[in-house]
Design a protein around this motif. Structure first.
Motif, PDB file in Angstrom:
ATOM      1  N   SER A  31       0.838  -1.196   0.000  1.00 41.97           N
ATOM      2  CA  SER A  31       0.000   0.000   0.000  1.00 41.97           C
ATOM      3  C   SER A  31       0.873   1.245   0.000  1.00 41.97           C
ATOM      4  O   SER A  31       1.825   1.351   0.775  1.00 41.97           O
ATOM      5  CB  SER A  31      -0.889   0.011   1.240  1.00 41.97           C
ATOM      6  OG  SER A  31      -1.523   1.262   1.391  1.00 41.97           O
ATOM      7  N   SER A  33       0.355   5.493   0.007  1.00 42.09           N
ATOM      8  CA  SER A  33      -0.539   6.650   0.114  1.00 42.09           C
ATOM      9  C   SER A  33       0.247   7.918  -0.134  1.00 42.09           C
ATOM     10  O   SER A  33       1.446   7.991   0.165  1.00 42.09           O
ATOM     11  CB  SER A  33      -1.182   6.712   1.505  1.00 42.09           C
ATOM     12  OG  SER A  33      -1.957   5.561   1.757  1.00 42.09           O
ATOM     13  N   GLU A  48      -4.632   6.620  -2.311  1.00 44.93           N
ATOM     14  CA  GLU A  48      -3.960   5.421  -1.838  1.00 44.93           C
ATOM     15  C   GLU A  48      -4.053   4.349  -2.901  1.00 44.93           C
ATOM     16  O   GLU A  48      -5.113   4.159  -3.523  1.00 44.93           O
ATOM     17  CB  GLU A  48      -4.579   4.903  -0.533  1.00 44.93           C
ATOM     18  CG  GLU A  48      -3.819   3.709   0.051  1.00 44.93           C
ATOM     19  CD  GLU A  48      -4.694   2.487   0.258  1.00 44.93           C
ATOM     20  OE1 GLU A  48      -5.933   2.609   0.256  1.00 44.93           O
ATOM     21  OE2 GLU A  48      -4.128   1.390   0.430  1.00 44.93           O
ATOM     22  N   SER A  93       4.008   4.227   3.107  1.00 41.58           N
ATOM     23  CA  SER A  93       3.706   2.844   2.734  1.00 41.58           C
ATOM     24  C   SER A  93       3.368   2.032   3.967  1.00 41.58           C
ATOM     25  O   SER A  93       3.711   2.380   5.094  1.00 41.58           O
ATOM     26  CB  SER A  93       4.891   2.216   1.983  1.00 41.58           C
ATOM     27  OG  SER A  93       5.943   1.845   2.853  1.00 41.58           O
ATOM     28  N   ALA A  97      -2.241  -1.179   4.770  1.00 40.22           N
ATOM     29  CA  ALA A  97      -2.780   0.173   5.017  1.00 40.22           C
ATOM     30  C   ALA A  97      -3.814   0.231   6.123  1.00 40.22           C
ATOM     31  O   ALA A  97      -3.665   0.982   7.063  1.00 40.22           O
ATOM     32  CB  ALA A  97      -3.334   0.833   3.766  1.00 40.22           C
ATOM     33  N   GLN A 102       1.591   3.930   9.225  1.00 43.24           N
ATOM     34  CA  GLN A 102       2.133   4.294   7.933  1.00 43.24           C
ATOM     35  C   GLN A 102       3.602   4.675   8.114  1.00 43.24           C
ATOM     36  O   GLN A 102       3.971   5.335   9.081  1.00 43.24           O
ATOM     37  CB  GLN A 102       1.378   5.507   7.385  1.00 43.24           C
ATOM     38  CG  GLN A 102      -0.127   5.303   7.275  1.00 43.24           C
ATOM     39  CD  GLN A 102      -0.528   4.615   6.004  1.00 43.24           C
ATOM     40  OE1 GLN A 102      -0.137   5.028   4.928  1.00 43.24           O
ATOM     41  NE2 GLN A 102      -1.300   3.560   6.120  1.00 43.24           N
TER      42      GLN A 102
ATOM     43  N   GLY B 101      -8.527   8.061   3.847  1.00 45.07           N
ATOM     44  CA  GLY B 101      -7.182   7.730   4.290  1.00 45.07           C
ATOM     45  C   GLY B 101      -7.033   8.199   5.719  1.00 45.07           C
ATOM     46  O   GLY B 101      -7.999   8.248   6.480  1.00 45.07           O
TER      47      GLY B 101
END
Lengths: 113, 114
Positions: A31, A33, A48, A93, A97, A102, B101
């Motif tokens: 993942s 973002s 993402e 990354s 996710a 992160q 997110g």
């Protein structure tokens, strides 16, 4: 393991131009973002990617786009640059996710003149 | 849009003292995370607390979460000059179509005076 790397680290572009930023995630992370950080708006989520598919997208105009390659490396592109696009662009990354921390790269500082 | 709001916006304390930062958020969350950023560089993850947890420790860090009040606090004990940085809370919200997110607050700028 090597951390998240972003290239270039600094970039100066002119209004109307386009730019491509690159992000290499930590090995094994699928993942990636992207976030934009400005003094006025703070940190804002752009999009993402997971396994080459865009899973989530923030509230940014269509001039902002991205993609992810089979090796999980990601690029983001901004077309028709505006002065307000000047910002620190951060890539993060993680293995999958959701529900995880992160790992952020050092960022690309973009200045639009 | 900003979900988390950190308080205070800036905090200056003497080395060795404890620093407490608070974060409030608006909607339901899966988890809340705290990050540190040194002078416009990348963010470093500090701690993640899930919505069903109330307190978590990591070294000199202690995080609490009160989902009924939609708030969290970060305590740094025995502060050091190297703790000088901006601290952000970030929430991960339950996924819906077009999820956001991580949603970050505007941060608390912490200065540790030697």
């Amino acid at each position: 393991k090597a951390g998240v790397t972003q290239t270039p680290r600094y970039l100066i572009k002119t209004r109307g131009q386009q730019v491509t930023l690159s992000c290499s995630p930590i090995s094994g992370h699928r993942s990636v973002s992207w976030y934009q950080q400005t003094p006025g708006q703070g940190l804002q989520f752009l999009f993402e990617y997971f396994s080459e598919t865009q899973r989530n997208k923030g509230n940014f105009p269509g001039r902002f786009s991205g993609r992810q390659f089979s090796n999980s490396r990601s690029e983001m592109n901004v077309s028709t640059l505006e002065l307000g696009d000047s910002a620190l662009y951060l890539c993060a990354s993680s293995p999958i996710a959701e529900g995880e921390e992160q790992y952020f790269g050092p960022g690309t500082r973009l200045t639009v003149t | 849009s900003q979900q988390g709001e950190e308080d205070p916006q800036a905090l200056s304390i003497q080395e060795g003292e404890n620093a407490t930062m608070n974060c409030s958020y608006k909607t339901s969350i899966n988890n809340l995370q705290w990050y540190r950023q040194n002078s416009g560089r990348g963010l470093v993850h500090l701690i993640l607390i899930r919505s069903n947890e109330r307190e978590k420790h990591s070294g000199r860090l202690r995080v609490t979460l009160d989902t009924s009040k939609k708030s969290s606090s970060l305590l740094i004990t025995a502060s050091r000059a190297a703790d000088t940085a901006s601290y952000f809370c970030a929430t991960e919200n339950p996924r819906r179509g077009g999820a956001d997110g991580l949603t970050f607050g505007k941060g608390t700028h912490l200065i540790i005076q030697p």
